[in-house]
Write a protein that holds these residues in place. Structure first.
Motif, PDB file in Angstrom:
ATOM      1  N   LYS A   1       0.793  -1.236  -0.034  1.00  0.00           N
ATOM      2  CA  LYS A   1       0.205  -0.156   0.110  1.00  0.00           C
ATOM      3  C   LYS A   1       0.742   1.425   0.078  1.00  0.00           C
ATOM      4  O   LYS A   1       1.834   1.444   0.807  1.00  0.00           O
ATOM      5  N   LYS A   2       0.578   2.183  -0.927  1.00  0.00           N
ATOM      6  CA  LYS A   2       1.345   3.582  -0.931  1.00  0.00           C
ATOM      7  C   LYS A   2       0.368   4.447  -0.591  1.00  0.00           C
ATOM      8  O   LYS A   2      -0.699   4.451  -1.200  1.00  0.00           O
ATOM      9  N   GLY A   3       0.792   5.685   0.295  1.00  0.00           N
ATOM     10  CA  GLY A   3      -0.272   6.864   0.328  1.00  0.00           C
ATOM     11  C   GLY A   3      -1.264   6.512   1.418  1.00  0.00           C
ATOM     12  O   GLY A   3      -1.191   5.619   2.026  1.00  0.00           O
ATOM     13  N   PHE A   4      -2.170   7.712   1.469  1.00  0.00           N
ATOM     14  CA  PHE A   4      -2.984   7.497   2.594  1.00  0.00           C
ATOM     15  C   PHE A   4      -4.611   7.260   1.766  1.00  0.00           C
ATOM     16  O   PHE A   4      -4.841   8.031   0.698  1.00  0.00           O
ATOM     17  N   THR A   5      -5.557   6.581   2.553  1.00  0.00           N
ATOM     18  CA  THR A   5      -6.805   6.564   1.866  1.00  0.00           C
ATOM     19  C   THR A   5      -7.558   8.022   2.350  1.00  0.00           C
ATOM     20  O   THR A   5      -7.132   8.983   3.141  1.00  0.00           O
TER      21      THR A   5
ATOM     22  N   VAL B   1     -10.287   8.498   3.672  1.00  0.00           N
ATOM     23  CA  VAL B   1     -10.768   8.476   5.047  1.00  0.00           C
ATOM     24  C   VAL B   1      -9.607   8.962   6.021  1.00  0.00           C
ATOM     25  O   VAL B   1      -9.953   9.795   6.984  1.00  0.00           O
ATOM     26  N   GLU B   2      -8.708   8.567   5.776  1.00  0.00           N
ATOM     27  CA  GLU B   2      -7.441   8.724   6.811  1.00  0.00           C
ATOM     28  C   GLU B   2      -7.169  10.399   6.536  1.00  0.00           C
ATOM     29  O   GLU B   2      -6.736  11.008   7.572  1.00  0.00           O
ATOM     30  N   LEU B   3      -7.209  10.798   5.515  1.00  0.00           N
ATOM     31  CA  LEU B   3      -6.949  12.211   5.161  1.00  0.00           C
ATOM     32  C   LEU B   3      -8.062  12.900   5.697  1.00  0.00           C
ATOM     33  O   LEU B   3      -7.803  13.925   6.388  1.00  0.00           O
ATOM     34  N   LEU B   4      -9.362  12.690   5.656  1.00  0.00           N
ATOM     35  CA  LEU B   4     -10.381  13.429   6.155  1.00  0.00           C
ATOM     36  C   LEU B   4     -10.228  13.573   7.728  1.00  0.00           C
ATOM     37  O   LEU B   4     -10.501  14.516   8.426  1.00  0.00           O
ATOM     38  N   VAL B   5      -9.832  12.479   8.127  1.00  0.00           N
ATOM     39  CA  VAL B   5      -9.907  12.404   9.877  1.00  0.00           C
ATOM     40  C   VAL B   5      -8.568  13.535  10.391  1.00  0.00           C
ATOM     41  O   VAL B   5      -8.681  14.144  11.255  1.00  0.00           O
ATOM     42  N   VAL B   6      -7.523  13.278   9.509  1.00  0.00           N
ATOM     43  CA  VAL B   6      -6.550  14.234   9.886  1.00  0.00           C
ATOM     44  C   VAL B   6      -6.882  15.729   9.522  1.00  0.00           C
ATOM     45  O   VAL B   6      -6.708  16.508  10.800  1.00  0.00           O
ATOM     46  N   ILE B   7      -7.732  16.135   8.587  1.00  0.00           N
ATOM     47  CA  ILE B   7      -8.237  17.260   8.403  1.00  0.00           C
ATOM     48  C   ILE B   7      -9.281  17.793   9.570  1.00  0.00           C
ATOM     49  O   ILE B   7      -9.225  18.962   9.877  1.00  0.00           O
ATOM     50  N   ILE B   8     -10.175  17.010   9.882  1.00  0.00           N
ATOM     51  CA  ILE B   8     -10.886  17.023  10.893  1.00  0.00           C
ATOM     52  C   ILE B   8     -10.255  17.328  12.319  1.00  0.00           C
ATOM     53  O   ILE B   8     -10.815  18.183  12.965  1.00  0.00           O
ATOM     54  N   ILE B   9      -9.438  16.491  12.663  1.00  0.00           N
ATOM     55  CA  ILE B   9      -8.658  16.867  13.893  1.00  0.00           C
ATOM     56  C   ILE B   9      -7.985  18.262  13.592  1.00  0.00           C
ATOM     57  O   ILE B   9      -7.824  18.735  14.678  1.00  0.00           O
ATOM     58  N   LEU B  10      -7.120  18.475  12.685  1.00  0.00           N
ATOM     59  CA  LEU B  10      -6.781  19.832  12.578  1.00  0.00           C
ATOM     60  C   LEU B  10      -7.651  20.925  12.741  1.00  0.00           C
ATOM     61  O   LEU B  10      -7.407  21.998  13.296  1.00  0.00           O
ATOM     62  N   GLY B  11      -8.930  20.662  12.167  1.00  0.00           N
ATOM     63  CA  GLY B  11      -9.935  21.903  12.382  1.00  0.00           C
ATOM     64  C   GLY B  11     -10.402  22.120  13.765  1.00  0.00           C
ATOM     65  O   GLY B  11     -10.515  23.369  14.182  1.00  0.00           O
ATOM     66  N   LEU B  12     -10.537  20.944  14.489  1.00  0.00           N
ATOM     67  CA  LEU B  12     -10.917  20.923  15.795  1.00  0.00           C
ATOM     68  C   LEU B  12      -9.764  21.544  16.814  1.00  0.00           C
ATOM     69  O   LEU B  12     -10.275  22.472  17.572  1.00  0.00           O
ATOM     70  N   LEU B  13      -8.747  21.230  16.378  1.00  0.00           N
ATOM     71  CA  LEU B  13      -7.624  22.037  17.164  1.00  0.00           C
ATOM     72  C   LEU B  13      -7.579  23.477  16.766  1.00  0.00           C
ATOM     73  O   LEU B  13      -7.318  24.250  17.724  1.00  0.00           O
ATOM     74  N   GLY B  14      -7.817  23.825  15.674  1.00  0.00           N
ATOM     75  CA  GLY B  14      -7.870  25.015  15.148  1.00  0.00           C
ATOM     76  C   GLY B  14      -8.997  25.944  16.041  1.00  0.00           C
ATOM     77  O   GLY B  14      -8.720  27.119  16.431  1.00  0.00           O
ATOM     78  N   LEU B  15     -10.176  25.253  16.019  1.00  0.00           N
ATOM     79  CA  LEU B  15     -11.319  26.015  16.713  1.00  0.00           C
ATOM     80  C   LEU B  15     -11.084  26.033  18.290  1.00  0.00           C
ATOM     81  O   LEU B  15     -11.530  26.832  18.849  1.00  0.00           O
ATOM     82  N   VAL B  16     -10.159  25.143  18.757  1.00  0.00           N
ATOM     83  CA  VAL B  16      -9.849  25.320  20.313  1.00  0.00           C
ATOM     84  C   VAL B  16      -8.828  26.524  20.481  1.00  0.00           C
ATOM     85  O   VAL B  16      -8.870  27.209  21.689  1.00  0.00           O
TER      86      VAL B  16
END
Length: 121
Positions: free
Chosen positions: A2-6, A8-23
């Protein structure tokens, strides 16, 4: 293999970064505003100190009990050499402090107050 990210994995990272930004964002804005307020208070103290120096040198012009004296920041303090132009900048908006210093006599001492809305005649 397997090469790269799926997706779903990219969306999870983006959501986590967004939540961190909101905090974190409100905290950063509060810190910036608090530091601007502290810098503003420091500028006002510098202007009041310059007005007190003016009062020492012009004691005959200080007010009697029950009356007040108004000092214009630009005309009386900057032009009189008591303070520099750089020391009268409002750090909140980077403009010149717009008020004036009101000097009054109370309880056997002179009271120097910065009034943001005060205009001298």
């Amino acid at each position: 293999m397997k090469k790269g990210f799926t997706l779903v994995e990219l969306l999870v990272v983006i959501i986590i970064l967004g939540l961190l930004g909101l905090v974190v964002y409100p905290s950063i804005i509060r810190i910036i505003n608090d530091s601007r307020k502290s810098a503003y208070d420091a500028q006002v103290k510098i202007v009041i100190k310059a007005a007190k120096q003016w009062g020492v040198e012009h004691s005959s012009e200080l007010p009697d009990s029950g009356s007040t004296k108004c000092l214009r920041i630009k005309e009386d303090l900057v032009n009189g050499g008591y303070i520099s132009n750089d020391e009268v900048k409002n750090p909140q908006d980077n403009k010149t402090l717009s008020g004036a210093i009101e000097i009054s006599y109370s309880s056997n001492q002179y009271v120097y107050e910065y009034k943001e809305e005060l205009r001298c005649q």
